[in-house]
Design a protein around this motif. Sequence first.
Motif, short mmCIF file in Angstrom:
data_model
loop_
_atom_site.label_atom_id
_atom_site.label_comp_id
_atom_site.label_asym_id
_atom_site.label_seq_id
_atom_site.Cartn_x
_atom_site.Cartn_y
_atom_site.Cartn_z
N THR A 142 12.58 26.02 27.18
CA THR A 142 11.29 24.71 26.14
C THR A 142 11.67 24.78 25.00
O THR A 142 12.94 25.51 24.61
CB THR A 142 10.54 25.85 26.68
N LEU A 143 10.68 24.18 24.80
CA LEU A 143 10.81 23.47 22.51
C LEU A 143 10.99 24.91 22.24
O LEU A 143 9.66 25.46 22.48
CB LEU A 143 10.38 23.22 22.61
N GLY A 144 11.83 25.29 21.01
CA GLY A 144 10.79 26.82 20.53
C GLY A 144 10.19 26.11 19.19
O GLY A 144 10.17 25.11 19.20
N LYS A 145 9.26 27.10 19.12
CA LYS A 145 8.42 26.89 18.18
C LYS A 145 9.21 27.47 16.33
O LYS A 145 10.26 27.72 16.49
CB LYS A 145 7.33 27.73 18.29
N SER A 146 9.21 26.11 15.51
CA SER A 146 9.48 26.43 14.74
C SER A 146 8.91 27.17 13.60
O SER A 146 9.66 27.19 12.75
CB SER A 146 9.88 24.82 13.81
N SER A 147 7.13 26.71 13.70
CA SER A 147 7.10 28.12 13.31
C SER A 147 5.23 28.17 13.48
O SER A 147 5.02 27.33 14.36
CB SER A 147 6.88 27.19 11.38
N LYS A 170 19.58 19.59 21.56
CA LYS A 170 17.85 19.65 23.02
C LYS A 170 17.03 19.07 22.26
O LYS A 170 16.91 18.41 22.83
CB LYS A 170 19.10 20.41 23.97
N ALA A 171 16.56 19.50 21.58
CA ALA A 171 15.67 19.92 20.57
C ALA A 171 15.37 17.98 20.44
O ALA A 171 14.51 17.73 20.53
CB ALA A 171 15.22 20.95 19.68
N ALA A 172 16.09 17.71 19.77
CA ALA A 172 16.25 16.39 19.78
C ALA A 172 15.72 15.04 21.17
O ALA A 172 16.29 13.89 20.32
CB ALA A 172 17.05 15.97 18.32
N GLY A 173 16.35 15.63 22.27
CA GLY A 173 16.32 14.93 23.02
C GLY A 173 18.07 14.45 23.97
O GLY A 173 18.16 13.76 24.47
N ARG A 181 26.07 17.29 26.78
CA ARG A 181 27.35 16.75 26.77
C ARG A 181 27.59 15.40 26.02
O ARG A 181 28.28 15.52 25.16
CB ARG A 181 27.53 15.72 28.50
N ALA A 182 26.80 14.73 25.18
CA ALA A 182 26.46 14.01 24.11
C ALA A 182 26.75 14.80 22.99
O ALA A 182 27.49 14.32 22.14
CB ALA A 182 25.40 13.47 24.04
N VAL A 183 25.88 15.78 22.65
CA VAL A 183 26.12 16.69 21.33
C VAL A 183 27.69 17.07 21.49
O VAL A 183 28.40 16.91 20.45
CB VAL A 183 25.74 18.23 21.23
N ILE A 184 28.17 17.39 22.43
CA ILE A 184 29.93 18.28 22.74
C ILE A 184 30.48 16.52 22.24
O ILE A 184 31.63 17.12 22.00
CB ILE A 184 30.50 19.39 23.88
N ALA A 185 30.12 15.60 23.15
CA ALA A 185 31.27 14.77 23.05
C ALA A 185 31.89 14.60 21.09
O ALA A 185 32.36 13.74 20.72
CB ALA A 185 31.02 13.31 23.88
N ALA A 186 30.23 13.98 20.43
CA ALA A 186 30.11 14.19 18.82
C ALA A 186 30.98 14.78 18.23
O ALA A 186 31.65 15.03 17.59
CB ALA A 186 28.30 13.88 18.73
N MET A 187 30.66 16.35 19.12
CA MET A 187 31.68 17.03 18.03
C MET A 187 33.09 17.18 17.98
O MET A 187 33.60 17.63 17.89
CB MET A 187 31.43 19.05 18.82
N GLU A 207 12.18 26.49 9.99
CA GLU A 207 11.45 25.99 10.74
C GLU A 207 12.62 24.86 11.46
O GLU A 207 12.15 23.38 10.75
CB GLU A 207 10.44 24.95 9.72
N VAL A 208 13.56 24.80 11.95
CA VAL A 208 13.90 23.44 13.00
C VAL A 208 13.86 23.98 14.13
O VAL A 208 13.89 24.79 14.78
CB VAL A 208 15.58 24.34 12.27
N ALA A 209 13.82 22.75 14.76
CA ALA A 209 13.31 22.51 16.67
C ALA A 209 14.17 22.78 16.89
O ALA A 209 15.19 22.49 16.25
CB ALA A 209 12.65 21.02 16.53
N TYR A 210 14.16 23.54 17.99
CA TYR A 210 14.96 24.03 18.41
C TYR A 210 15.10 23.73 19.83
O TYR A 210 14.07 24.19 19.88
CB TYR A 210 16.13 24.99 18.06
N TYR A 211 15.88 24.06 20.81
CA TYR A 211 15.50 24.32 22.31
C TYR A 211 16.45 25.92 23.21
O TYR A 211 16.85 26.09 22.64
CB TYR A 211 16.27 22.75 23.01
N ASP A 212 15.22 26.47 23.69
CA ASP A 212 15.48 28.08 24.15
C ASP A 212 16.07 27.59 25.24
O ASP A 212 15.63 27.09 26.51
CB ASP A 212 14.56 28.40 24.17
N PRO A 213 17.84 27.85 25.80
CA PRO A 213 18.06 26.87 27.10
C PRO A 213 17.52 28.69 27.50
O PRO A 213 17.89 28.22 29.09
CB PRO A 213 19.70 27.56 26.35
#
Length: 194
Positions: A157-162, A97-100, A104-110, A147-153
């Motif tokens: 918002t995007l989580g702060k990586s550092s 999600k942080a990468a846009g 569903r797209a992530v789950i489809a890939a998994m 220090e990995v960018a992530y989405y905070d559900p």
Amino acid sequence: MDNNWTLPQTKELFSLVEQANKSGKGLGTAFDKMSKKCGRSANSVRNFYYSQLKMFQLLPALASDLDIKLPESKRNSFELFTDAEIRTLIENILVGKAAGKSVRAVIAAMSDGDSKRALRLQNKYRSMLTHHRAYVERIMEELKEREVAYYDPYRRTLGKSSDKDDNLKKLGEYISRLDEQEAGSFLQLIRKLI
């Protein structure tokens, strides 16, 4: 109509459920048909079915004597998620999600195109967000530490990586508020430090 079920109604209900199973339809279709036929709500029919099913599973001889076929148990193939699978699922979605990407797209890939697996993953993710917030927040904290960018559900918002990224953002905001002369002085100061 009263809440008493007759034996013929009970047999018909189990027969409708058997037909629904054989045709690949959901049990709701059987409950709806019986609901219309006997003038009860579909929820009432469903509740009665499951209470009778439980009794017949405890007393299979009674079901047999009444010539009621019980559905085959589908629970034998039920798999629980391991902690590693849950962690991977949540991490992949938050990072995706942080990468846009969409959930569903992530789950489809998994799920490699397996729709049942995709539904299972989606349900688990939603369940974890709703019922296990502390667990999800621990994963977000670990992503932040790595220090990995992530989405905070929860905050959407995007989580702060550092803290370093946070400091750079603050510095950028500070510089943008400076007028030309102040910005020039600030840059001269930075050049002396470097």
